[in-house]
Design a protein around this motif. Structure first.
Motif, PDB file in Angstrom:
ATOM      1  N   PRO A 183      37.090   8.890  -6.590  1.00 23.76           N
ATOM      2  CA  PRO A 183      38.122   8.188  -5.824  1.00 23.76           C
ATOM      3  C   PRO A 183      37.649   6.846  -5.271  1.00 23.76           C
ATOM      4  O   PRO A 183      38.414   5.885  -5.206  1.00 23.76           O
ATOM      5  CB  PRO A 183      38.449   9.157  -4.687  1.00 23.76           C
ATOM      6  N   PHE A 184      36.386   6.762  -4.888  1.00 28.50           N
ATOM      7  CA  PHE A 184      35.854   5.502  -4.368  1.00 28.50           C
ATOM      8  C   PHE A 184      35.844   4.423  -5.453  1.00 28.50           C
ATOM      9  O   PHE A 184      36.247   3.283  -5.212  1.00 28.50           O
ATOM     10  CB  PHE A 184      34.437   5.695  -3.820  1.00 28.50           C
ATOM     11  N   PHE A 185      35.383   4.803  -6.644  1.00 27.20           N
ATOM     12  CA  PHE A 185      35.312   3.836  -7.740  1.00 27.20           C
ATOM     13  C   PHE A 185      36.700   3.429  -8.231  1.00 27.20           C
ATOM     14  O   PHE A 185      36.942   2.256  -8.513  1.00 27.20           O
ATOM     15  CB  PHE A 185      34.476   4.391  -8.899  1.00 27.20           C
ATOM     16  N   PHE A 186      37.615   4.390  -8.329  1.00 27.65           N
ATOM     17  CA  PHE A 186      38.967   4.059  -8.780  1.00 27.65           C
ATOM     18  C   PHE A 186      39.646   3.138  -7.775  1.00 27.65           C
ATOM     19  O   PHE A 186      40.272   2.150  -8.147  1.00 27.65           O
ATOM     20  CB  PHE A 186      39.815   5.320  -8.988  1.00 27.65           C
ATOM     21  N   HIS A 187      39.524   3.464  -6.505  1.00 31.65           N
ATOM     22  CA  HIS A 187      40.149   2.629  -5.479  1.00 31.65           C
ATOM     23  C   HIS A 187      39.544   1.230  -5.482  1.00 31.65           C
ATOM     24  O   HIS A 187      40.257   0.238  -5.333  1.00 31.65           O
ATOM     25  CB  HIS A 187      40.008   3.270  -4.098  1.00 31.65           C
ATOM     26  N   HIS A 188      38.246   1.136  -5.682  1.00 33.60           N
ATOM     27  CA  HIS A 188      37.597  -0.176  -5.734  1.00 33.60           C
ATOM     28  C   HIS A 188      38.093  -0.982  -6.940  1.00 33.60           C
ATOM     29  O   HIS A 188      38.341  -2.185  -6.826  1.00 33.60           O
ATOM     30  CB  HIS A 188      36.079  -0.019  -5.793  1.00 33.60           C
ATOM     31  N   LEU A 197      31.020  16.091   1.190  1.00 35.65           N
ATOM     32  CA  LEU A 197      30.608  17.022   2.241  1.00 35.65           C
ATOM     33  C   LEU A 197      30.506  18.448   1.709  1.00 35.65           C
ATOM     34  O   LEU A 197      29.577  19.186   2.050  1.00 35.65           O
ATOM     35  CB  LEU A 197      31.594  16.972   3.415  1.00 35.65           C
ATOM     36  N   LEU A 198      31.465  18.817   0.886  1.00 38.05           N
ATOM     37  CA  LEU A 198      31.434  20.158   0.297  1.00 38.05           C
ATOM     38  C   LEU A 198      30.200  20.342  -0.578  1.00 38.05           C
ATOM     39  O   LEU A 198      29.518  21.363  -0.500  1.00 38.05           O
ATOM     40  CB  LEU A 198      32.707  20.398  -0.521  1.00 38.05           C
ATOM     41  N   LEU A 199      29.911  19.352  -1.399  1.00 35.59           N
ATOM     42  CA  LEU A 199      28.753  19.464  -2.287  1.00 35.59           C
ATOM     43  C   LEU A 199      27.428  19.422  -1.530  1.00 35.59           C
ATOM     44  O   LEU A 199      26.523  20.215  -1.804  1.00 35.59           O
ATOM     45  CB  LEU A 199      28.778  18.348  -3.326  1.00 35.59           C
ATOM     46  N   ILE A 200      27.326  18.500  -0.596  1.00 35.81           N
ATOM     47  CA  ILE A 200      26.046  18.314   0.092  1.00 35.81           C
ATOM     48  C   ILE A 200      25.844  19.381   1.167  1.00 35.81           C
ATOM     49  O   ILE A 200      24.882  20.139   1.131  1.00 35.81           O
ATOM     50  CB  ILE A 200      25.950  16.904   0.695  1.00 35.81           C
ATOM     51  N   PHE A 201      26.765  19.420   2.136  1.00 32.30           N
ATOM     52  CA  PHE A 201      26.558  20.328   3.255  1.00 32.30           C
ATOM     53  C   PHE A 201      26.940  21.766   2.927  1.00 32.30           C
ATOM     54  O   PHE A 201      26.215  22.689   3.257  1.00 32.30           O
ATOM     55  CB  PHE A 201      27.327  19.849   4.493  1.00 32.30           C
ATOM     56  N   GLY A 202      28.079  21.937   2.280  1.00 35.93           N
ATOM     57  CA  GLY A 202      28.517  23.297   1.977  1.00 35.93           C
ATOM     58  C   GLY A 202      27.561  24.019   1.054  1.00 35.93           C
ATOM     59  O   GLY A 202      27.057  25.098   1.369  1.00 35.93           O
ATOM     60  N   SER A 203      27.296  23.442  -0.087  1.00 32.40           N
ATOM     61  CA  SER A 203      26.432  24.106  -1.067  1.00 32.40           C
ATOM     62  C   SER A 203      24.977  24.147  -0.608  1.00 32.40           C
ATOM     63  O   SER A 203      24.319  25.189  -0.704  1.00 32.40           O
ATOM     64  CB  SER A 203      26.520  23.381  -2.406  1.00 32.40           C
ATOM     65  N   VAL A 233      41.576  11.851 -13.211  1.00 32.77           N
ATOM     66  CA  VAL A 233      40.202  12.217 -13.584  1.00 32.77           C
ATOM     67  C   VAL A 233      39.237  11.793 -12.478  1.00 32.77           C
ATOM     68  O   VAL A 233      38.306  12.535 -12.134  1.00 32.77           O
ATOM     69  CB  VAL A 233      39.807  11.592 -14.941  1.00 32.77           C
ATOM     70  N   ALA A 234      39.458  10.630 -11.903  1.00 36.17           N
ATOM     71  CA  ALA A 234      38.598  10.162 -10.813  1.00 36.17           C
ATOM     72  C   ALA A 234      38.677  11.108  -9.615  1.00 36.17           C
ATOM     73  O   ALA A 234      37.692  11.288  -8.902  1.00 36.17           O
ATOM     74  CB  ALA A 234      38.990   8.750 -10.394  1.00 36.17           C
ATOM     75  N   ALA A 235      39.833  11.720  -9.402  1.00 39.85           N
ATOM     76  CA  ALA A 235      39.989  12.650  -8.279  1.00 39.85           C
ATOM     77  C   ALA A 235      39.137  13.897  -8.453  1.00 39.85           C
ATOM     78  O   ALA A 235      38.804  14.562  -7.473  1.00 39.85           O
ATOM     79  CB  ALA A 235      41.456  13.029  -8.120  1.00 39.85           C
ATOM     80  N   VAL A 236      38.764  14.209  -9.680  1.00 42.62           N
ATOM     81  CA  VAL A 236      37.980  15.413  -9.962  1.00 42.62           C
ATOM     82  C   VAL A 236      36.478  15.138  -9.851  1.00 42.62           C
ATOM     83  O   VAL A 236      35.698  16.048  -9.609  1.00 42.62           O
ATOM     84  CB  VAL A 236      38.332  15.956 -11.368  1.00 42.62           C
ATOM     85  N   LEU A 237      36.080  13.897  -9.995  1.00 45.54           N
ATOM     86  CA  LEU A 237      34.659  13.532  -9.940  1.00 45.54           C
ATOM     87  C   LEU A 237      34.218  13.318  -8.493  1.00 45.54           C
ATOM     88  O   LEU A 237      34.991  12.824  -7.673  1.00 45.54           O
ATOM     89  CB  LEU A 237      34.413  12.273 -10.756  1.00 45.54           C
ATOM     90  N   PRO A 238      32.967  13.650  -8.153  1.00 44.09           N
ATOM     91  CA  PRO A 238      32.522  13.555  -6.757  1.00 44.09           C
ATOM     92  C   PRO A 238      32.702  12.182  -6.103  1.00 44.09           C
ATOM     93  O   PRO A 238      33.114  12.102  -4.969  1.00 44.09           O
ATOM     94  CB  PRO A 238      31.042  13.934  -6.828  1.00 44.09           C
TER      95      PRO A 238
END
Length: 108
Positions: free
Chosen positions: A84-89, A22-28, A76-81
């Protein structure tokens, strides 16, 4: 907020990943193409969720005996956009088993 640490990790991981997108898409994007500036409120929300995710990672790490490599991948996954989805999966079965063990133990 769930009392189960694995459920908490799941919820915070998902929320942090969504807040980053949301920050990247809507905010920026909106701040560049219009007068709407959502960077500050979305940035604060994302920062709080990021800190909560780091705390949740440290908590789950201790409970699941993650090695340094797995913990580093989670951070590291927490820093990538979408990290978190990929790590959790990738860790879904391990987390689901641990979540059910805690839920089953508290129900008994």
């Amino acid at each position: 907020m769930p009392s189960n640490p694995f459920s908490r990790f799941r919820v915070v991981s998902y929320a942090e990943g969504c807040s980053f997108l949301l920050l990247l898409i809507f905010g920026s994007l909106l701040s560049r193409i219009s007068d709407i500036d959502l960077v500050m409120p979305l940035g604060v929300l994302h920062a709080v969720l990021f800190i909560a995710l780091v705390v949740a990672i440290v908590d789950v790490r201790g409970r699941l005996d993650w090695d340094v490599r797995t913990t580093t991948l989670a951070l590291v996954a927490a820093v990538l956009p979408t990290g978190p989805f990929f790590f959790h999966h990738a860790r879904r079965e391990e987390l689901r088993t641990a979540e059910q063990a805690v839920t089953g133990a508290s129900a008994a």
